[in-house]
Design an enzyme around this catalytic site. Structure first.
Site, short mmCIF file in Angstrom:
data_model
loop_
_atom_site.label_atom_id
_atom_site.label_comp_id
_atom_site.label_asym_id
_atom_site.label_seq_id
_atom_site.Cartn_x
_atom_site.Cartn_y
_atom_site.Cartn_z
N ASP A 9 0.86 -1.18 0.00
CA ASP A 9 0.00 0.00 0.00
C ASP A 9 0.90 1.23 0.00
O ASP A 9 1.68 1.45 0.94
CB ASP A 9 -0.90 -0.01 1.24
CG ASP A 9 -2.01 1.02 1.16
OD1 ASP A 9 -2.14 1.68 0.12
OD2 ASP A 9 -2.74 1.17 2.16
N ASP A 103 -2.87 2.49 -6.14
CA ASP A 103 -1.80 2.56 -5.14
C ASP A 103 -1.70 1.35 -4.20
O ASP A 103 -0.97 1.40 -3.22
CB ASP A 103 -1.94 3.83 -4.31
CG ASP A 103 -3.23 3.88 -3.52
OD1 ASP A 103 -4.17 3.13 -3.87
OD2 ASP A 103 -3.31 4.66 -2.56
N GLU A 104 -2.41 0.28 -4.50
CA GLU A 104 -2.26 -0.90 -3.64
C GLU A 104 -2.58 -2.18 -4.42
O GLU A 104 -3.32 -2.17 -5.39
CB GLU A 104 -3.14 -0.80 -2.39
CG GLU A 104 -4.63 -0.78 -2.66
CD GLU A 104 -5.45 -0.82 -1.39
OE1 GLU A 104 -5.12 -1.61 -0.48
OE2 GLU A 104 -6.42 -0.05 -1.30
#
Length: 361
Positions: A9, A103-104
């Site tokens: 993350d 983003d993860e």
């Protein structure tokens, strides 16, 4: 054999990119989003979070909490480019990558391309490569299933690395606040508190039957999660199930002609996105948010796939006219979503997912 799962993350991804690219923002509270009275915070730097600013917060509320907050308009093309860099790093180790957003992502490294024995070492290497190539930091969680890996990645943020082994999973979960459990939002947490459930230990005292009674199908998952059980696979192929767009108006609308004009803009944007992705669906959902933040939705499902803007706008207009007292209450936001995609839909393989975001003309 237990699986080896990593959850990566990125730390305050959008805001961190802005601080990276603009030295004058570093060490200062930054919010990505529109700072006007109808704006919403899309992301907040850690300096801003210290003041209680967080994503999805109204901009006016964020400014009350932090009067010197710096607002930066989002640059989604830049964020997507950086995301692609990061996803490529993941695929140096495994093809079993499941992006959750830009983003993860989850990675299954049980069998990996570098034949590395320890998932923790892989996570360390990935964090180092991300920082070297992007000058950004990421937090990583390592465990034997997705549920625990995701919890672990949030445990030592920012720039953290935490491992939950099978040996310590039970005690870890017993002490974990119920708000930290996957799928437990604010409303569910409140209901659990009413039942005396405040942590994993309390959750374990309730049978699956009881939890299903109170929380429906999700109750079965809560029962498993409390025992550290999660059989979900890391899915490297994602089939998008919905697609849409919504707009928060600069001023509340209540005249039908203005609402139809806004609906026209939104329908054109949804159709553009659907064409770009080869997305087919049969269900249209209209979302209305009033000035008092009350939300209503209306949906319609048709027999054949929706392929044209005209079809989408006509159904959207029909749904709008079904809303009671449509011209008697001021409307703050309106959106359209396509759902119920069929087997003709394009499969997006190993692609990071773009969240549905508000747009302005």
């Amino acid at each position: 054999m237990l699986r080896k799962i990593i959850h990566i993350d990125m730390d305050a991804f959008y805001a961190s990119i802005e601080q990276r690219d603009n030295p004058e923002y570093r060490g200062k509270p930054v919010a990505v989003g529109y700072g006007g009275k109808r704006g919403v915070v899309a992301a907040a730097s850690y300096e801003a979070r210290q003041y209680g600013v967080h994503s999805a917060m109204a901009s006016v509320t964020a400014l009350r909490k932090c009067p010197h907050l710096i607002f930066v308009m989002p640059r989604f093309e830049v964020y997507k480019t950086v995301s692609n860099q990061i996803m490529q790093i993941f695929r140096e180790y495994t093809d079993k990558v499941e992006p959750l957003s830009l983003d993860e992502a989850f990675l299954d490294v049980t069998e990996n391309k570098k034949v590395m024995e320890f998932a923790t070492q892989i996570a360390k290497e990935i964090k180092q490569k991300i920082h070297c190539q992007t000058r950004l930091t990421a937090s990583a969680g390592v465990s034997y299933n997705k549920f625990l890996a995701k919890i672990a990645s949030d445990y030592n943020k920012p720039n953290g690395l935490y491992v939950i082994t099978p040996e310590k999973a039970e005690k870890f979960l017993e002490k974990l606040g119920i708000e930290k459990f996957f799928g437990v939002g604010r409303v569910t947490a409140h209901r659990m508190h009413e039942l005396g459930i405040r942590n994993g230990f309390d959750l374990k005292q309730h049978s699956e039957k009881e939890l299903v009674h109170h929380f429906g199908k999700a109750g079965a998952l809560y029962h498993q999660f409390a025992r550290g059980i999660d059989e979900r696979e890391v899915e490297s192929e994602y089939v998008r199930k919905s697609l849409g767009a919504e707009e928060t108006f600069a001023e509340d609308l209540h005249e039908l002609v203005d609402l139809l004009r806004a609906l026209d803009d939104i329908a054109r944007e949804v159709h553009r996105r659907a064409e770009k992705r080869g997305f087919l669906a049969k269900t249209v959902t209209l979302k209305i948010k009033y000035a008092d933040f009350a939300v209503v939705t209306r949906s319609r499902t048709v027999v054949n796939y929706l392929r044209t803007y005209d079809q989408l706008f006509d159904i959207g207009k029909e749904l709008l006219l079904q809303v009671d007292d449509i011209e008697e209450r001021k409307i703050r936001l309106m959106g359209l979503t396509l759902k119920n995609a069929g087997t003709d839909q394009v499969v997006l393989t190993n692609q990071p997912l773009q969240l549905t975001l508000e747009f302005k003309e």
